[in-house]
Design a protein around this motif. Sequence first.
Motif, PDB file in Angstrom:
ATOM      1  N   UNK A 106     -39.112   8.519  28.906  1.00  0.00           N
ATOM      2  CA  UNK A 106     -38.369   7.413  29.523  1.00  0.00           C
ATOM      3  C   UNK A 106     -37.159   7.038  28.662  1.00  0.00           C
ATOM      4  N   UNK A 107     -35.975   7.119  29.247  1.00  0.00           N
ATOM      5  CA  UNK A 107     -34.752   6.832  28.513  1.00  0.00           C
ATOM      6  C   UNK A 107     -34.648   5.390  28.068  1.00  0.00           C
ATOM      7  N   UNK A 108     -35.136   4.464  28.882  1.00  0.00           N
ATOM      8  CA  UNK A 108     -35.063   3.045  28.526  1.00  0.00           C
ATOM      9  C   UNK A 108     -35.955   2.734  27.330  1.00  0.00           C
ATOM     10  N   UNK A 109     -37.123   3.345  27.290  1.00  0.00           N
ATOM     11  CA  UNK A 109     -38.023   3.161  26.147  1.00  0.00           C
ATOM     12  C   UNK A 109     -37.428   3.794  24.901  1.00  0.00           C
ATOM     13  N   UNK A 110     -36.865   4.988  25.051  1.00  0.00           N
ATOM     14  CA  UNK A 110     -36.244   5.671  23.919  1.00  0.00           C
ATOM     15  C   UNK A 110     -35.091   4.839  23.366  1.00  0.00           C
ATOM     16  N   UNK A 111     -34.269   4.268  24.250  1.00  0.00           N
ATOM     17  CA  UNK A 111     -33.142   3.444  23.810  1.00  0.00           C
ATOM     18  C   UNK A 111     -33.627   2.199  23.072  1.00  0.00           C
ATOM     19  N   UNK A 127     -27.106  -3.792  29.851  1.00  0.00           N
ATOM     20  CA  UNK A 127     -28.027  -2.812  29.271  1.00  0.00           C
ATOM     21  C   UNK A 127     -28.895  -3.456  28.201  1.00  0.00           C
ATOM     22  N   UNK A 128     -28.299  -4.345  27.417  1.00  0.00           N
ATOM     23  CA  UNK A 128     -29.062  -5.037  26.377  1.00  0.00           C
ATOM     24  C   UNK A 128     -30.191  -5.867  26.994  1.00  0.00           C
ATOM     25  N   UNK A 129     -29.958  -6.424  28.176  1.00  0.00           N
ATOM     26  CA  UNK A 129     -30.989  -7.235  28.832  1.00  0.00           C
ATOM     27  C   UNK A 129     -32.228  -6.399  29.145  1.00  0.00           C
ATOM     28  N   UNK A 130     -32.017  -5.128  29.507  1.00  0.00           N
ATOM     29  CA  UNK A 130     -33.147  -4.242  29.767  1.00  0.00           C
ATOM     30  C   UNK A 130     -33.896  -3.954  28.468  1.00  0.00           C
ATOM     31  N   UNK A 131     -33.144  -3.611  27.433  1.00  0.00           N
ATOM     32  CA  UNK A 131     -33.745  -3.311  26.134  1.00  0.00           C
ATOM     33  C   UNK A 131     -34.548  -4.501  25.611  1.00  0.00           C
ATOM     34  N   UNK A 132     -34.002  -5.701  25.759  1.00  0.00           N
ATOM     35  CA  UNK A 132     -34.678  -6.889  25.234  1.00  0.00           C
ATOM     36  C   UNK A 132     -35.964  -7.200  25.991  1.00  0.00           C
ATOM     37  N   UNK A 133     -36.073  -6.783  27.241  1.00  0.00           N
ATOM     38  CA  UNK A 133     -37.326  -6.994  27.974  1.00  0.00           C
ATOM     39  C   UNK A 133     -38.398  -6.007  27.536  1.00  0.00           C
ATOM     40  N   UNK A 134     -37.984  -4.831  27.107  1.00  0.00           N
ATOM     41  CA  UNK A 134     -38.940  -3.818  26.663  1.00  0.00           C
ATOM     42  C   UNK A 134     -39.347  -4.041  25.207  1.00  0.00           C
ATOM     43  N   UNK A 135     -38.432  -4.546  24.420  1.00  0.00           N
ATOM     44  CA  UNK A 135     -38.593  -4.654  22.970  1.00  0.00           C
ATOM     45  C   UNK A 135     -39.908  -5.298  22.504  1.00  0.00           C
ATOM     46  N   UNK A 136     -40.351  -6.440  23.059  1.00  0.00           N
ATOM     47  CA  UNK A 136     -41.569  -7.073  22.534  1.00  0.00           C
ATOM     48  C   UNK A 136     -42.803  -6.181  22.578  1.00  0.00           C
TER      49      UNK A 136
END
Length: 206
Positions: A106-111, A127-136
């Motif tokens: 998954x590219x979003x998880x990798x990022x 794009x940062x909003x997507x990353x910040x939702x996955x980050x925790x």
Amino acid sequence: MLSWQQALQRLQEGNLRFAAGDAGFDGAGSHERRRELVTGQNPFAIVLGCSDSRVPAELVFDQGIGDLFVIRIAGNIVAPSQIGSVEFAAESFSTPLVVVLGHTQCGAVKATLSEIVRPTEQRSPNLRAIVERIRPALESLVHTELSRDPDALMHQAIRSNVRASVNQLRHGSEILERLCAQGGLRIIGAEYSLESGVVDFLDDVS
């Protein structure tokens, strides 16, 4: 009306056909099926999946038009609009099963993993909003022994992200909580393998 167990079995059987290269859905019958669906729909499962072009839920589960209520977003994340979409389908159609479908590579998880290890300011706010939702869901993994094995880290990160989305759906909506408590809805996680075509369901589905 299918139970969630019957809906799950239908998905599992469809995925087995797909992975074996023996998909049974016949697109030639879609004209008649379209006419049947003009006045309404009755999807037997809701799939919250990733936008990745390699993971089309209807094909992966060998289902036809009108069978699945599909919500796709990068990283199969859960935000208010996704919760609202699941609520709509679960309430409007009494759909008994929700599957959060992640996938390998998954590219979003990798990022997100890259952002945790080497923060950058170059991403757009969207794009940062997507990353910040996955980050925790991923942050604690980076500081374990998994950090020494990139493949194992990625594997666990994808599944952790799926489980986080499942948890958000289970506990982030009064409507979905009520439907689950009443036994009319089950929310589970799954991971699709780009390599094999097989969907691995992550929860206890007995």
